[in-house]
Design a protein around this motif. Structure first.
Motif, PDB file in Angstrom:
ATOM      1  N   UNK A  69       0.864  -1.180   0.000  1.00 59.11           N
ATOM      2  CA  UNK A  69       0.000   0.000   0.000  1.00 59.11           C
ATOM      3  C   UNK A  69       0.899   1.227   0.000  1.00 59.11           C
ATOM      4  N   UNK A  70       0.908   1.943  -1.102  1.00 55.64           N
ATOM      5  CA  UNK A  70       1.843   3.055  -1.286  1.00 55.64           C
ATOM      6  C   UNK A  70       3.260   2.628  -0.901  1.00 55.64           C
ATOM      7  N   UNK A  71       3.619   1.432  -1.327  1.00 56.81           N
ATOM      8  CA  UNK A  71       4.960   0.904  -1.085  1.00 56.81           C
ATOM      9  C   UNK A  71       5.157   0.232   0.257  1.00 56.81           C
ATOM     10  N   UNK A  72       4.138   0.283   1.139  1.00 51.61           N
ATOM     11  CA  UNK A  72       4.267  -0.316   2.471  1.00 51.61           C
ATOM     12  C   UNK A  72       3.787  -1.767   2.450  1.00 51.61           C
ATOM     13  N   UNK A  73       4.595  -2.651   2.980  1.00 47.57           N
ATOM     14  CA  UNK A  73       4.311  -4.085   3.007  1.00 47.57           C
ATOM     15  C   UNK A  73       3.292  -4.383   4.111  1.00 47.57           C
ATOM     16  N   UNK A  74       2.137  -4.995   3.756  1.00 51.52           N
ATOM     17  CA  UNK A  74       1.100  -5.260   4.764  1.00 51.52           C
ATOM     18  C   UNK A  74       1.542  -6.301   5.794  1.00 51.52           C
ATOM     19  N   UNK A  75       2.616  -7.040   5.512  1.00 54.90           N
ATOM     20  CA  UNK A  75       3.118  -8.013   6.481  1.00 54.90           C
ATOM     21  C   UNK A  75       3.984  -7.364   7.562  1.00 54.90           C
TER      22      UNK A  75
END
Length: 283
Positions: A69-75
């Motif tokens: 999400x906008x380069x952020x890893x959901x993990x």
């Protein structure tokens, strides 16, 4: 355009019932959603579309592959709050998202829990209710509102968090045609006027007519991806996976089979009527 959400080889499996086999809901989904776009995800029940939606703000986490999400890893657990502030979810039943007895208190719930100052909360609530056309209901009891109005309040509660993206997971499924139109008009306006990325998960074909892009899911995979005209003119392919087409395309397809030379890409009622009138005049 920059990327809002990206999935890479995304896989998700629901645990098996006792003695049963695991349910493979997503089977290697690669998808890129641009910021500011309006994307509709279609599919029959069990196609994986709602599972996909829930991975977009980490309600569900990948069993394999990645969601960014906008380069952020959901993990990455440390990024969870930032991800959920950027991607708001609206679910099928608005009663499950309404938590207060007064509309303004319900819309204020998320900002209050995020520690937003009181005067800032007031602005966010007023702006969010104005954005969904519900300002006059600020002191009303949510349970007395219609289904469409409740869903617009649920959307306002998400907007109050000022997200970059709103995901609506079958959010119109329980509404009558008027309520459905209220919600669709609201999210189209938010997309156009505020530049909010909208991802609409639905099984109503007609809701996809004005989208920038249509993604079709089947058996946990993306099987079609394109503009509404590109997707809905593939009539037989859609029927092969158990989906219908918009009413206008269905009518045009029947007329073509009866020998009338009409295009299949006249999606709106006006376009369809014009295409039929032209074809009749030329006959």
């Amino acid at each position: 355009m920059s990327t809002m959400i990206e999935t890479k080889e995304l896989r998700f499996t629901y645990p098996a019932d006792e003695g049963g086999q695991p349910v493979y809901a997503l089977r290697g989904v690669d998808l890129e959603i641009e910021k500011g776009s309006f994307v509709v995800v279609l599919g029959h029940n069990g196609s994986g579309k709602s599972t996909l939606a829930k991975t977009f703000n980490a309600v569900l986490l990948p069993a394999g592959g990645k969601v960014y999400v906008e380069g952020m890893d959901t993990l990455d657990e440390s990024l969870l709050l930032a991800i959920r502030q950027r991607v708001g979810m609206v679910f099928q039943n608005p009663d499950n998202q309404i938590v207060a007895n007064v509309v303004e208190e319900d819309v204020a719930f998320a900002p209050e829990n995020l520690g937003v100052p009181t005067e800032e909360i007031r602005r966010k609530v007023d702006d969010a209710l104005a954005a969904v056309g519900m300002s006059e209901f600020v002191t009303h009891a949510p349970h007395l509102l219609s289904g469409g109005q409740k869903q617009r309040i649920a959307i306002a509660g998400v907007i109050a968090m000022e997200p970059d993206c709103i995901v609506l997971d079958e959010a119109t499924a329980m509404l009558d045609p008027i309520g459905r139109q209220e919600v669709l008009s609201t999210v189209h306006r938010l997309n156009k006027e505020k530049g909010i990325t909208v991802i609409l998960i639905t099984h109503h074909m007609n809701e996809a007519e004005e989208a920038d892009r249509v993604v079709v899911m089947d058996d946990g995979r993306v099987v079609m991806d394109g503009t509404p005209k590109e997707v809905f003119t593939q009539v037989e392919d859609l029927r092969a996976i158990g989906l219908t087409t918009p009413d206008t395309v269905d009518l045009l397809d029947r007329l073509r089979k009866d020998g009338l030379d009409v295009p299949l890409d006249a999606l709106t009622v006006e376009e369809c009527a014009d295409a039929i009138a032209r074809a009749l005049a030329e006959n």
